[in-house]
Design an enzyme around this catalytic site. Sequence first.
Site, PDB file in Angstrom:
ATOM      1  N   SER A 114       1.706  17.099  15.846  1.00  0.00           N
ATOM      2  CA  SER A 114       3.120  17.039  16.198  1.00  0.00           C
ATOM      3  C   SER A 114       3.945  17.716  15.113  1.00  0.00           C
ATOM      4  O   SER A 114       3.847  17.366  13.933  1.00  0.00           O
ATOM      5  CB  SER A 114       3.558  15.576  16.355  1.00  0.00           C
ATOM      6  OG  SER A 114       4.890  15.487  16.797  1.00  0.00           O
ATOM      7  N   ALA A 115       4.791  18.671  15.496  1.00  0.00           N
ATOM      8  CA  ALA A 115       5.482  19.514  14.526  1.00  0.00           C
ATOM      9  C   ALA A 115       6.463  18.753  13.643  1.00  0.00           C
ATOM     10  O   ALA A 115       6.624  19.080  12.466  1.00  0.00           O
ATOM     11  CB  ALA A 115       6.210  20.638  15.257  1.00  0.00           C
ATOM     12  N   HIS A 116       7.132  17.742  14.183  1.00  0.00           N
ATOM     13  CA  HIS A 116       8.150  17.076  13.369  1.00  0.00           C
ATOM     14  C   HIS A 116       7.544  16.240  12.248  1.00  0.00           C
ATOM     15  O   HIS A 116       8.255  15.789  11.350  1.00  0.00           O
ATOM     16  CB  HIS A 116       9.075  16.220  14.244  1.00  0.00           C
ATOM     17  CG  HIS A 116       8.463  14.955  14.753  1.00  0.00           C
ATOM     18  ND1 HIS A 116       8.718  13.731  14.189  1.00  0.00           N
ATOM     19  CD2 HIS A 116       7.618  14.727  15.783  1.00  0.00           C
ATOM     20  CE1 HIS A 116       8.062  12.795  14.848  1.00  0.00           C
ATOM     21  NE2 HIS A 116       7.384  13.375  15.826  1.00  0.00           N
TER      22      HIS A 116
ATOM     23  N   GLN B  78      -0.626  13.115  11.323  1.00  0.00           N
ATOM     24  CA  GLN B  78      -0.173  12.794   9.970  1.00  0.00           C
ATOM     25  C   GLN B  78      -0.739  13.718   8.904  1.00  0.00           C
ATOM     26  O   GLN B  78      -0.183  13.833   7.822  1.00  0.00           O
ATOM     27  CB  GLN B  78      -0.540  11.343   9.627  1.00  0.00           C
ATOM     28  CG  GLN B  78       0.270  10.305  10.353  1.00  0.00           C
ATOM     29  CD  GLN B  78       1.752  10.349   9.985  1.00  0.00           C
ATOM     30  OE1 GLN B  78       2.142  10.827   8.929  1.00  0.00           O
ATOM     31  NE2 GLN B  78       2.590   9.853  10.878  1.00  0.00           N
TER      32      GLN B  78
ATOM     33  N   GLY C 234       3.803  15.663  20.347  1.00  0.00           N
ATOM     34  CA  GLY C 234       2.470  15.211  19.952  1.00  0.00           C
ATOM     35  C   GLY C 234       1.924  14.163  20.896  1.00  0.00           C
ATOM     36  O   GLY C 234       0.725  14.152  21.200  1.00  0.00           O
ATOM     37  N   THR C 235       2.801  13.287  21.375  1.00  0.00           N
ATOM     38  CA  THR C 235       2.364  12.264  22.330  1.00  0.00           C
ATOM     39  C   THR C 235       1.858  12.912  23.613  1.00  0.00           C
ATOM     40  O   THR C 235       0.823  12.519  24.162  1.00  0.00           O
ATOM     41  CB  THR C 235       3.519  11.300  22.636  1.00  0.00           C
ATOM     42  OG1 THR C 235       3.837  10.561  21.446  1.00  0.00           O
ATOM     43  CG2 THR C 235       3.151  10.328  23.742  1.00  0.00           C
TER      44      THR C 235
ATOM     45  N   CYS D   5       8.593  -8.705  12.262  1.00  0.00           N
ATOM     46  CA  CYS D   5      10.002  -9.066  12.233  1.00  0.00           C
ATOM     47  C   CYS D   5      10.920  -7.875  12.487  1.00  0.00           C
ATOM     48  O   CYS D   5      12.120  -8.044  12.645  1.00  0.00           O
ATOM     49  CB  CYS D   5      10.350  -9.686  10.888  1.00  0.00           C
ATOM     50  SG  CYS D   5       9.325 -11.085  10.446  1.00  0.00           S
TER      51      CYS D   5
END
Length: 461
Positions: A194-196, A177, A69-70, A320
């Site tokens: 993005s498939a995952h 998403q 996807g990136t 954090c």
Amino acid sequence: MPYFDAASSAPLHPVARQALLASLDEGWADPSRLYREGRRARLLLDAAREAAAEAVGCRPDELVFTSSGTRAVHTGISGALAARRRVGRHLVVSAVEHSSVLHSATEHEAAGGTTTQVAVDRAGRVDPGAYARALREDTALACLQSANHEVGTEQPVAEIAQECRAVGVPLLVDAAQSLGWGPVEGDWSLLTASAHKWGGPAGVGLLVVRKGVRFAAQGPADERESGRAAGFENLPAIVAAAASLRAVRAEAAGEAVRLRALVDRIRSGVAEAVPDVEVVGDPVRRLPHVVTFSCLYVDGETLLHELDRVGFSVSSGSSCTSSTLTPSHVLRAMGVLTEGNVRVSLPPGTAAQDVDRFLQVLPGTVAAVRERLGAPAASTPAGPSDAPSLVVDSLGKRCPIPVIELAKVIGDVPVGGTVTVLSDDEAARLDIPAWCGMRGQEYVGERPAERGVAYVVRRVA
């Protein structure tokens, strides 16, 4: 062990596993070859493309498969900007885009382009009017996510696509998403996913470029995937990605209703059972499976470790928990509390009893972390001091210590008195004003200090 981090990566869907194993035997050959094995591979690739295009709502020849996807985002942005260089070099994005979009914007600026980031409200939503005002005559491309990856807020894509279309600016939508839940509405120009994120295998992305949209792929030429995604296709993973997208879509309507009810249970349960907590993101216009909340006086990394210890896998946008020790750019843009940030994203099939147990263990887990850090009680009684002002030196201390030290001494000044917190932690710029809003105190502002920044708070309650 309940896995509550589907927004990072969803568990592999059973259909994806079956398709992956089957295509390992049938789809290993080069789909560009004319012999029997190549033709068989080509049939699998074409079928996968048609299935994915149907789910997106585009033509098969408008969709290519990328290595992630990136990579789809980077290719889509660079190709659209290059094709419209004569129009201008101005890029518009929202302030809460995924880092892949913002990294592309940074590279664009380094090459001489300009970028406008459109602000969001406290729910993380872009105002269509504000976005439209950011568009200029030299705007080459606009980018907007369909739904936020950290807080789940859905964006008004259809309205903004209409604004972009009216002035001739292509809109790229990052649908990573949301695509598993349904097609993206509106007259957008480019789309990535993005498939995952929907239960397909990692290493497969989608890039859609509508017919008529100017596009010039960057980098060395390649004959595969219309010249827009170089390299040999990972055909088994592509087939599994398309099969799982079709499967999750068939289940999406019913599962969305069920998961939304579970998320509503978490939203209300956290607010009731945990003191000093802020649930963030739009309560209505949101993905059905995501809820994010932030807890005062809590170290986010410690909280995530403790939840993992009792059997829950969640994620966080807290400063954090990051190697940079800077707040999440999404939470920063929203202006909400970043301390002790927890994102719960339920995968399909999540059991109601797992959510109930999460709500049972969360209050005690938060309380234990607060006690370990020496956090104050929910209410701070006035101390005996009449000092009109105090200075708290929190230099070198990370979240949530500066806010804890502020909370401990606010009662030591009279009403109208001030406490100045010295801090060199970037998170303090968000968390101290957020603490004031949650505890009914007045945030006066900040000023430069010899080291770090001085944050001034006036006691009004």
